[in-house]
Design an enzyme around this catalytic site. Structure first.
Site, PDB file in Angstrom:
ATOM      1  N   GLY A 196     -98.899  12.886 105.352  1.00  0.00           N
ATOM      2  CA  GLY A 196     -99.056  12.331 104.009  1.00  0.00           C
ATOM      3  C   GLY A 196    -100.416  11.674 103.872  1.00  0.00           C
ATOM      4  N   VAL A 200    -100.265   5.212 103.508  1.00  0.00           N
ATOM      5  CA  VAL A 200     -98.960   5.127 104.168  1.00  0.00           C
ATOM      6  C   VAL A 200     -99.133   5.346 105.681  1.00  0.00           C
ATOM      7  CG1 VAL A 200     -96.614   6.065 104.287  1.00  0.00           C
ATOM      8  CG2 VAL A 200     -97.741   5.803 102.069  1.00  0.00           C
ATOM      9  N   GLY A 201    -100.109   6.165 106.050  1.00  0.00           N
ATOM     10  CA  GLY A 201    -100.399   6.371 107.479  1.00  0.00           C
ATOM     11  C   GLY A 201    -100.637   5.046 108.189  1.00  0.00           C
ATOM     12  N   GLU A 218    -100.715  13.175 110.292  1.00  0.00           N
ATOM     13  CA  GLU A 218    -101.310  14.372 109.685  1.00  0.00           C
ATOM     14  C   GLU A 218    -101.700  13.979 108.268  1.00  0.00           C
ATOM     15  OE1 GLU A 218    -101.825  17.396 111.018  1.00  0.00           O
ATOM     16  OE2 GLU A 218    -100.906  17.034 112.959  1.00  0.00           O
ATOM     17  N   CYS A 252    -103.047  20.314 101.758  1.00  0.00           N
ATOM     18  CA  CYS A 252    -103.899  19.353 102.474  1.00  0.00           C
ATOM     19  C   CYS A 252    -105.187  19.992 102.966  1.00  0.00           C
ATOM     20  CB  CYS A 252    -103.140  18.738 103.635  1.00  0.00           C
ATOM     21  SG  CYS A 252    -102.489  19.961 104.768  1.00  0.00           S
TER      22      CYS A 252
HETATM   23  P1  NAD Z   1     -95.584  11.573  99.733  1.00  0.00           P
HETATM   24  O1  NAD Z   1     -95.844  10.678  98.575  1.00  0.00           O
HETATM   25  O2  NAD Z   1     -94.467  12.521  99.668  1.00  0.00           O
HETATM   26  O3  NAD Z   1     -95.480  10.621 100.993  1.00  0.00           O
HETATM   27  C1  NAD Z   1     -95.197  11.100 102.279  1.00  0.00           C
HETATM   28  C2  NAD Z   1     -94.021  10.356 102.849  1.00  0.00           C
HETATM   29  O4  NAD Z   1     -94.313   8.968 102.942  1.00  0.00           O
HETATM   30  C3  NAD Z   1     -92.757  10.484 102.011  1.00  0.00           C
HETATM   31  O5  NAD Z   1     -91.691  10.847 102.852  1.00  0.00           O
HETATM   32  C4  NAD Z   1     -92.601   9.114 101.412  1.00  0.00           C
HETATM   33  O6  NAD Z   1     -91.240   8.767 101.227  1.00  0.00           O
HETATM   34  C5  NAD Z   1     -93.221   8.223 102.446  1.00  0.00           C
HETATM   35  N1  NAD Z   1     -93.735   6.989 101.867  1.00  0.00           N
HETATM   36  C6  NAD Z   1     -94.363   6.854 100.673  1.00  0.00           C
HETATM   37  N2  NAD Z   1     -94.709   5.562 100.478  1.00  0.00           N
HETATM   38  C7  NAD Z   1     -94.283   4.872 101.558  1.00  0.00           C
HETATM   39  C8  NAD Z   1     -94.356   3.495 101.948  1.00  0.00           C
HETATM   40  N3  NAD Z   1     -94.944   2.566 101.183  1.00  0.00           N
HETATM   41  N4  NAD Z   1     -93.828   3.145 103.130  1.00  0.00           N
HETATM   42  C9  NAD Z   1     -93.248   4.061 103.908  1.00  0.00           C
HETATM   43  N5  NAD Z   1     -93.159   5.379 103.600  1.00  0.00           N
HETATM   44  C10 NAD Z   1     -93.659   5.781 102.434  1.00  0.00           C
HETATM   45  O7  NAD Z   1     -96.847  12.453 100.060  1.00  0.00           O
HETATM   46  P2  NAD Z   1     -98.351  12.135  99.783  1.00  0.00           P
HETATM   47  O8  NAD Z   1     -98.855  11.085 100.689  1.00  0.00           O
HETATM   48  O9  NAD Z   1     -98.630  12.032  98.321  1.00  0.00           O
HETATM   49  O10 NAD Z   1     -98.953  13.536 100.277  1.00  0.00           O
HETATM   50  C11 NAD Z   1    -100.202  13.912  99.937  1.00  0.00           C
HETATM   51  C12 NAD Z   1    -101.195  13.570 101.034  1.00  0.00           C
HETATM   52  O11 NAD Z   1    -100.749  14.130 102.243  1.00  0.00           O
HETATM   53  C13 NAD Z   1    -102.548  14.173 100.775  1.00  0.00           C
HETATM   54  O12 NAD Z   1    -103.520  13.251 101.177  1.00  0.00           O
HETATM   55  C14 NAD Z   1    -102.569  15.375 101.681  1.00  0.00           C
HETATM   56  O13 NAD Z   1    -103.843  15.812 102.057  1.00  0.00           O
HETATM   57  C15 NAD Z   1    -101.784  14.892 102.836  1.00  0.00           C
HETATM   58  N6  NAD Z   1    -101.177  15.997 103.557  1.00  0.00           N
HETATM   59  C16 NAD Z   1    -101.587  16.241 104.827  1.00  0.00           C
HETATM   60  C17 NAD Z   1    -101.056  17.317 105.507  1.00  0.00           C
HETATM   61  C18 NAD Z   1    -101.456  17.630 106.904  1.00  0.00           C
HETATM   62  O14 NAD Z   1    -100.794  18.464 107.506  1.00  0.00           O
HETATM   63  N7  NAD Z   1    -102.473  17.016 107.454  1.00  0.00           N
HETATM   64  C19 NAD Z   1    -100.126  18.134 104.892  1.00  0.00           C
HETATM   65  C20 NAD Z   1     -99.724  17.838 103.594  1.00  0.00           C
HETATM   66  C21 NAD Z   1    -100.254  16.759 102.933  1.00  0.00           C
END
Ligand code: NAD
Length: 441
Positions: A196, A200-201, A218, A252
């Protein structure tokens, strides 16, 4: 949004405790159990392919071919590759020992970590929940999967199907949003695998630190695509278009922007417009394989970026259906709004740079990208990009393709993440490599 069953912190603790008890029986360690789980996951994907493809259409408007190829089929390939190599990957590896220790033998054994957590995002909600799970199971772990609440149809399908097909004492799905994820992160896991965004990471990594749990992050970022002088612009345009507008740009590793070297921008603009028409027709809104923006918040964010340059093609949008046409913007300056954050949508800015030195400087002044793409006919350019830049992956001539090769590690560096997976790299991520030394009496 479909309703989900909220999971209270207490439920979450019970789920983790149940999986931990299963892990303690040692049954997940046998190769037979691991194979059985992977085969069951494969059966789930083949038997329920239509319903999963329908869920992906509901969540993201994905066309049936794309949904199958990039999510269901992708995961089946990952399973098949893992099953084909599992014995080899699990075999203990002899290690040479220094003479002073002889006679003795040394080897390295991969052992499972225990109970792991996989947190998935919404953009490839099936693939990014299940491909890490393949690695976790192959390595002999129990796993909790937390699908994204922003892809509710897929999340519901996973919550229903996984416990039915897999060992439900070893694999659990916890649906939900921030409260549920926060409750999960309070538990002690043996590995956290998060896909994600970087914000959040950081939350995930801070939670992991409390328990000294290793993490794989990731993440995303802006992946540049360098178009060098002397490139076949028609071929480059076709391949950029197919990588960029997959899943309506919500990938991503999508090419985020083009760095057009010298005078390549002019010719490239025309070829990109032509490639968009060729792929999606005169009206992409009617193209069965063109997706939609996940929600209104992202739709509004994206349409606010459309003024960042001169529209070469696209720009048309409709909030009611969350449709945003494949869009190419030219004459974009490095400080334009579209260049400030990862776009994560179907907008492709073209930024001009005078030469390769400027392109390399541009890349190195910014966060290390998840992928760097380049189209070039020059060995010198290849060598310079390889040795003078850093990125999760470097791909010449075909954006996005590297992630479909299971023998290539998939992961980021710096702001684009840490750790890697796919194929044997997943085994490494979800195992501990234990050193074993045996000295006779
Ligand atoms: P998302 O909003 O679905 O979040 C990912 C997860 O984090 C979800 O399961 C969500 O419930 C959880 N989450 C959200 N907020 C949280 C919090 N405050 N505390 C704990 N958990 C929480 O997805 P996203 O982040 O919008 O995804 C998009 C991002 O992910 C982009 O930056 C994209 O580049 C990246 N991404 C990376 C890869 C990769 O393989 N490297 C793949 C897909 C997406």
């Amino acid at each position: 949004m479909a309703p989900h069953t909220p999971t209270t912190p207490l439920d979450v603790a019970a789920v983790v405790a149940r999986l931990r008890a299963t892990f303690a029986t040692h049954r997940t360690r046998s190769t037979a159990w691991r194979r059985g789980q992977l085969e069951a996951l494969r059966t789930l994907l083949t038997e329920h392919a239509d319903e999963l493809v329908a869920a992906l259409h509901e969540d993201l408007g994905k066309g049936p071919k794309e949904a199958y190829r990039t999510e269901v089929g992708f995961t089946i390939n990952e399973i098949d590759h893992t099953l084909a190599h599992l014995d080899d990957w699990l075999a203990s590896r002899p290690a040479d020992l220094p003479e002073r220790l002889l006679p003795a033998t040394g080897h390295v054994v991969r052992e499972p970590l225990g109970v792991v957590l996989v947190i998935a995002p919404w953009n490839y909600p099936l693939q990014l929940a299940l491909a890490p799970l393949v690695g976790a199971l192959a390595a002999g772990n129990c796993a909790v999967v937390k699908p994204s609440e922003l892809a509710p149809a897929t999340s519901t399908a996973l919550a229903r199907l996984l416990p039915r097909h897999l060992d439900d004492e070893a694999v659990a799905v916890v649906e939900g949003a921030v409260p549920e994820t926060t409750a999960l992160l309070e538990q002690r896991f043996d590995h956290l695998f998060y896909t994600g965004n970087g914000t959040v990471g950081r939350i995930v990594m801070a939670a992991a630190a409390k328990h000294l749990t290793p993490v794989t992050l990731e993440l995303g970022g802006k992946s540049p695509t360098v178009v060098d002088l002397g490139t076949d612009l028609a071929v480059a345009a076709q391949r950029i278009v197919s990588g960029k507008f997959l899943n309506a740009g919500q990938t991503c590793v999508a090419p985020d922007y083009v760095l057009a070297v010298g005078d390549t921008a002019e010719g490239l603009e025309e070829h990109l417009a032509e490639a968009v028409r060729e792929r999606f027709g005169a009206d992409p809104a009617a193209a069965p394989e063109y997706g939609r923006i996940v929600n209104e918040r992202h739709f509004d964010r994206l349409t606010a970026l459309l003024g960042s340059g001169r529209t070469v093609v696209g720009g048309i949008h409709d909030r009611a259906t969350r449709y945003l046409a494949p869009t190419v913007l030219a004459d974009v300056t490095p400080d334009a709004p579209v260049m400030r954050e990862e776009i994560f949508g179907p907008i492709l800015p073209i930024v001009r740079v005078p030469d390769l030195d400027a392109a390399i400087a541009f890349i190195n002044e910014r966060d290390k990208p998840l992928a760097l793409y380049a189209f070039t006919a020059s060995d010198d350019t290849r060598h310079r990009l390889l040795t003078e830049t850093s990125s999760g992956a470097l791909t010449f001539g075909l954006p996005v393709a590297h992630l479909t090769a299971p023998d290539l590690p998939f992961g980021g560096v710096g702001e684009s993440g840490m750790g890697r997976y796919h194929g044997e790299y997943s085994l490494d991520t979800f195992s501990h490599s234990k050193a074993v030394l045996d000295k006779p009496a």
